[in-house]
Write a protein that holds these residues in place. Structure first.
Motif, PDB file in Angstrom:
ATOM      1  N   ILE A  38       2.883   4.422 -15.326  1.00 10.24           N
ATOM      2  CA  ILE A  38       3.548   5.277 -15.012  1.00 10.24           C
ATOM      3  C   ILE A  38       3.752   6.413 -15.773  1.00 10.24           C
ATOM      4  O   ILE A  38       3.900   7.649 -15.608  1.00 10.24           O
ATOM      5  N   GLU A  39       4.670   6.252 -16.779  1.00  9.10           N
ATOM      6  CA  GLU A  39       5.061   7.230 -17.913  1.00  9.10           C
ATOM      7  C   GLU A  39       3.742   7.437 -18.903  1.00  9.10           C
ATOM      8  O   GLU A  39       3.671   9.007 -18.313  1.00  9.10           O
ATOM      9  N   GLY A  40       2.872   6.875 -18.617  1.00 10.90           N
ATOM     10  CA  GLY A  40       1.714   7.423 -19.338  1.00 10.90           C
ATOM     11  C   GLY A  40       0.635   8.297 -18.695  1.00 10.90           C
ATOM     12  O   GLY A  40       0.751   9.029 -19.598  1.00 10.90           O
ATOM     13  N   LEU A  41       1.161   7.494 -17.529  1.00  8.63           N
ATOM     14  CA  LEU A  41       0.059   8.215 -16.934  1.00  8.63           C
ATOM     15  C   LEU A  41       0.758  10.001 -16.238  1.00  8.63           C
ATOM     16  O   LEU A  41      -0.127  10.855 -16.571  1.00  8.63           O
ATOM     17  N   THR A  42       2.013   9.949 -16.450  1.00  6.44           N
ATOM     18  CA  THR A  42       2.531  11.038 -16.306  1.00  6.44           C
ATOM     19  C   THR A  42       2.918  11.718 -17.810  1.00  6.44           C
ATOM     20  O   THR A  42       2.358  13.117 -17.507  1.00  6.44           O
ATOM     21  N   LEU A  43       2.945  11.702 -18.570  1.00  5.55           N
ATOM     22  CA  LEU A  43       2.616  12.297 -19.478  1.00  5.55           C
ATOM     23  C   LEU A  43       1.151  12.816 -20.392  1.00  5.55           C
ATOM     24  O   LEU A  43       1.233  13.727 -20.550  1.00  5.55           O
ATOM     25  N   HIS A  44      -0.030  11.810 -19.870  1.00  2.39           N
ATOM     26  CA  HIS A  44      -1.115  12.547 -19.858  1.00  2.39           C
ATOM     27  C   HIS A  44      -1.695  14.233 -19.276  1.00  2.39           C
ATOM     28  O   HIS A  44      -2.125  14.401 -19.015  1.00  2.39           O
ATOM     29  N   ARG A  45      -1.273  13.307 -17.708  1.00  2.28           N
ATOM     30  CA  ARG A  45      -1.447  14.704 -16.824  1.00  2.28           C
ATOM     31  C   ARG A  45      -0.658  15.562 -17.226  1.00  2.28           C
ATOM     32  O   ARG A  45      -1.197  17.162 -16.966  1.00  2.28           O
ATOM     33  N   ALA A  46       0.883  15.574 -17.554  1.00  2.00           N
ATOM     34  CA  ALA A  46       1.714  17.199 -17.797  1.00  2.00           C
ATOM     35  C   ALA A  46       0.739  17.607 -19.357  1.00  2.00           C
ATOM     36  O   ALA A  46       0.685  18.209 -18.993  1.00  2.00           O
ATOM     37  N   LEU A  47       0.006  16.672 -20.518  1.00  2.00           N
ATOM     38  CA  LEU A  47       0.099  17.278 -21.443  1.00  2.00           C
ATOM     39  C   LEU A  47      -1.734  17.412 -21.957  1.00  2.00           C
ATOM     40  O   LEU A  47      -2.110  18.201 -22.333  1.00  2.00           O
ATOM     41  N   SER A  48      -2.854  17.226 -20.810  1.00  2.00           N
ATOM     42  CA  SER A  48      -3.880  17.602 -20.645  1.00  2.00           C
ATOM     43  C   SER A  48      -4.470  18.777 -20.035  1.00  2.00           C
ATOM     44  O   SER A  48      -3.395  19.302 -18.952  1.00  2.00           O
ATOM     45  N   LEU A  49      -5.074  18.914 -20.928  1.00  2.00           N
ATOM     46  CA  LEU A  49      -5.600  20.456 -20.393  1.00  2.00           C
ATOM     47  C   LEU A  49      -6.647  20.277 -19.232  1.00  2.00           C
ATOM     48  O   LEU A  49      -6.660  21.295 -18.375  1.00  2.00           O
ATOM     49  N   ASP A  50      -6.867  18.850 -19.542  1.00  2.00           N
ATOM     50  CA  ASP A  50      -8.263  18.240 -17.707  1.00  2.00           C
ATOM     51  C   ASP A  50      -7.139  16.718 -17.209  1.00  2.00           C
ATOM     52  O   ASP A  50      -7.553  16.175 -17.736  1.00  2.00           O
ATOM     53  N   PRO A  51      -6.638  17.337 -16.880  1.00  5.72           N
ATOM     54  CA  PRO A  51      -5.485  16.250 -15.612  1.00  5.72           C
ATOM     55  C   PRO A  51      -6.435  15.446 -15.287  1.00  5.72           C
ATOM     56  O   PRO A  51      -7.543  15.592 -14.080  1.00  5.72           O
ATOM     57  N   ASP A  77       1.092  -1.039   0.109  1.00  5.36           N
ATOM     58  CA  ASP A  77      -0.254   0.215   0.126  1.00  5.36           C
ATOM     59  C   ASP A  77       1.079   1.173  -0.088  1.00  5.36           C
ATOM     60  O   ASP A  77       0.424   2.204  -0.404  1.00  5.36           O
ATOM     61  N   ASP A  78       1.807   1.060   0.675  1.00  2.30           N
ATOM     62  CA  ASP A  78       3.072   2.464   0.456  1.00  2.30           C
ATOM     63  C   ASP A  78       3.666   2.251  -0.310  1.00  2.30           C
ATOM     64  O   ASP A  78       3.476   3.929  -1.301  1.00  2.30           O
ATOM     65  N   ALA A  79       3.661   1.737  -1.330  1.00  2.30           N
ATOM     66  CA  ALA A  79       4.572   1.754  -2.479  1.00  2.30           C
ATOM     67  C   ALA A  79       3.774   2.146  -3.552  1.00  2.30           C
ATOM     68  O   ALA A  79       4.118   2.563  -4.213  1.00  2.30           O
ATOM     69  N   VAL A  80       2.340   1.570  -3.519  1.00  3.15           N
ATOM     70  CA  VAL A  80       1.161   1.953  -4.552  1.00  3.15           C
ATOM     71  C   VAL A  80       1.148   3.605  -3.929  1.00  3.15           C
ATOM     72  O   VAL A  80       0.643   4.836  -5.257  1.00  3.15           O
ATOM     73  N   GLU A  81       0.704   4.092  -3.745  1.00  4.75           N
ATOM     74  CA  GLU A  81       0.854   5.444  -2.805  1.00  4.75           C
ATOM     75  C   GLU A  81       2.076   6.437  -3.222  1.00  4.75           C
ATOM     76  O   GLU A  81       1.845   7.635  -3.298  1.00  4.75           O
ATOM     77  N   ALA A  82       2.966   5.469  -3.449  1.00 10.00           N
ATOM     78  CA  ALA A  82       4.371   6.657  -3.547  1.00 10.00           C
ATOM     79  C   ALA A  82       4.384   6.436  -5.274  1.00 10.00           C
ATOM     80  O   ALA A  82       5.119   7.557  -5.849  1.00 10.00           O
ATOM     81  N   ILE A  83       3.375   5.423  -5.664  1.00 14.19           N
ATOM     82  CA  ILE A  83       3.351   5.801  -7.596  1.00 14.19           C
ATOM     83  C   ILE A  83       2.255   7.148  -7.469  1.00 14.19           C
ATOM     84  O   ILE A  83       3.141   7.834  -8.487  1.00 14.19           O
ATOM     85  N   VAL A  84       1.457   6.619  -6.844  1.00  7.46           N
ATOM     86  CA  VAL A  84       0.254   8.036  -7.111  1.00  7.46           C
ATOM     87  C   VAL A  84       0.926   9.473  -6.607  1.00  7.46           C
ATOM     88  O   VAL A  84       1.110   9.972  -7.372  1.00  7.46           O
ATOM     89  N   GLY A  85       1.902   9.519  -5.921  1.00  2.74           N
ATOM     90  CA  GLY A  85       3.137  10.739  -5.408  1.00  2.74           C
ATOM     91  C   GLY A  85       3.773  11.005  -6.535  1.00  2.74           C
ATOM     92  O   GLY A  85       4.337  11.891  -7.024  1.00  2.74           O
ATOM     93  N   LEU A  86       4.093  10.164  -7.287  1.00  7.42           N
ATOM     94  CA  LEU A  86       5.456   9.897  -8.274  1.00  7.42           C
ATOM     95  C   LEU A  86       4.739  10.717  -9.338  1.00  7.42           C
ATOM     96  O   LEU A  86       4.829  12.112  -9.876  1.00  7.42           O
ATOM     97  N   VAL A  87       3.857   9.861  -9.956  1.00  5.47           N
ATOM     98  CA  VAL A  87       2.734  10.611 -11.170  1.00  5.47           C
ATOM     99  C   VAL A  87       2.178  11.895 -10.154  1.00  5.47           C
ATOM    100  O   VAL A  87       1.849  12.215 -12.088  1.00  5.47           O
ATOM    101  N   THR A  88       1.338  11.815  -9.474  1.00  7.59           N
ATOM    102  CA  THR A  88       0.920  13.194  -9.267  1.00  7.59           C
ATOM    103  C   THR A  88       1.309  14.636  -8.854  1.00  7.59           C
ATOM    104  O   THR A  88       1.294  15.555  -8.815  1.00  7.59           O
ATOM    105  N   GLY A  89       2.511  14.466  -8.267  1.00  5.57           N
ATOM    106  CA  GLY A  89       3.775  15.087  -7.569  1.00  5.57           C
ATOM    107  C   GLY A  89       4.264  16.072  -8.089  1.00  5.57           C
ATOM    108  O   GLY A  89       4.618  16.064  -9.328  1.00  5.57           O
TER     109      GLY A  89
END
Length: 193
Positions: free
Chosen positions: A164-177, A96-108
């Motif tokens: 992670i690559e895909g989510l990060t890319l989508h969040r960075a380029l989306s007008l509605d992340p 669970d910590d690892a999942v949250e760490a990944i969420v933090g990497l993608v969104t932080g």
């Protein structure tokens, strides 16, 4: 009237630049800034030297050519991202910590600083055109997967790395992340399947 000795001493900035044992490392960092601002195509020895406030000759002294500078800069970028990833995964004690760490990497902010993101896309673009640059992206992916394998199976780590690559890319380029809750749900689907 100043003596010859005091005239040779120069300003503190000039003295620091004459004795600059970390110049090559600083030039690599500045090159990343120039790449983020002007792209690979707009990066030149002249532009990096000007941004670093060093003589143009410093570039040819420290780097055999533009390819060596780009490889050094992109290796630094990939290493910094992999280090941050390693650190996040090392701090996780449970799945669970690892999942949250990944969420933090993608969104932080760790992987999403605007300059680093733009430089990363420049790396991807260059690697797509020049197979020899893929050794940098490949080493980065291997380190990411190794960090993920501390908490997940080999196959799951591969899937997560791509996600992670895909989510990060989508969040960075989306007008509605994608919202954080959807990012978390996507990661959980892969880790609990």
């Amino acid at each position: 009237m100043t003596s010859p000795a005091s005239a040779d001493a120069g300003t503190p900035q000039q003295r620091r630049r004459r004795h600059d044992p970390d110049r090559r490392e600083r030039l690599i960092d500045v090159a990343l800034e120039v790449i983020a601002e002007h792209g690979v195509a707009g990066t030149s020895h002249r532009r990096v030297a000007a941004a670093a406030e060093v003589p143009l000759g410093s570039m040819t002294y420290h780097f055999a050519g533009m390819d060596e500078l780009l490889e050094a800069a992109f290796t630094r970028l990939a290493g910094q991202a992999a280090d941050a990833f390693d650190q996040a995964m090392l701090q996780a004690r449970t799945t669970d910590d690892a999942v949250e760490a990944i969420v933090g990497l993608v969104t932080g902010d760790v992987l999403n600083k605007p300059e680093a993101m733009v430089a990363t896309y420049e790396l991807y673009s260059l690697a797509a055109r020049r197979p020899e640059i893929r050794s940098i992206t490949n080493a980065w992916m291997e380190r990411s997967r190794a960090a993920l394998e501390r908490h997940f199976t080999h196959d799951t780590a591969h899937m997560l790395d791509a996600l992670i690559e895909g989510l990060t890319l989508h969040r960075a380029l989306s007008l509605d992340p994608m919202p954080l809750s959807t990012v978390r749900a996507a990661i959980r689907r892969i880790t609990t399947a």
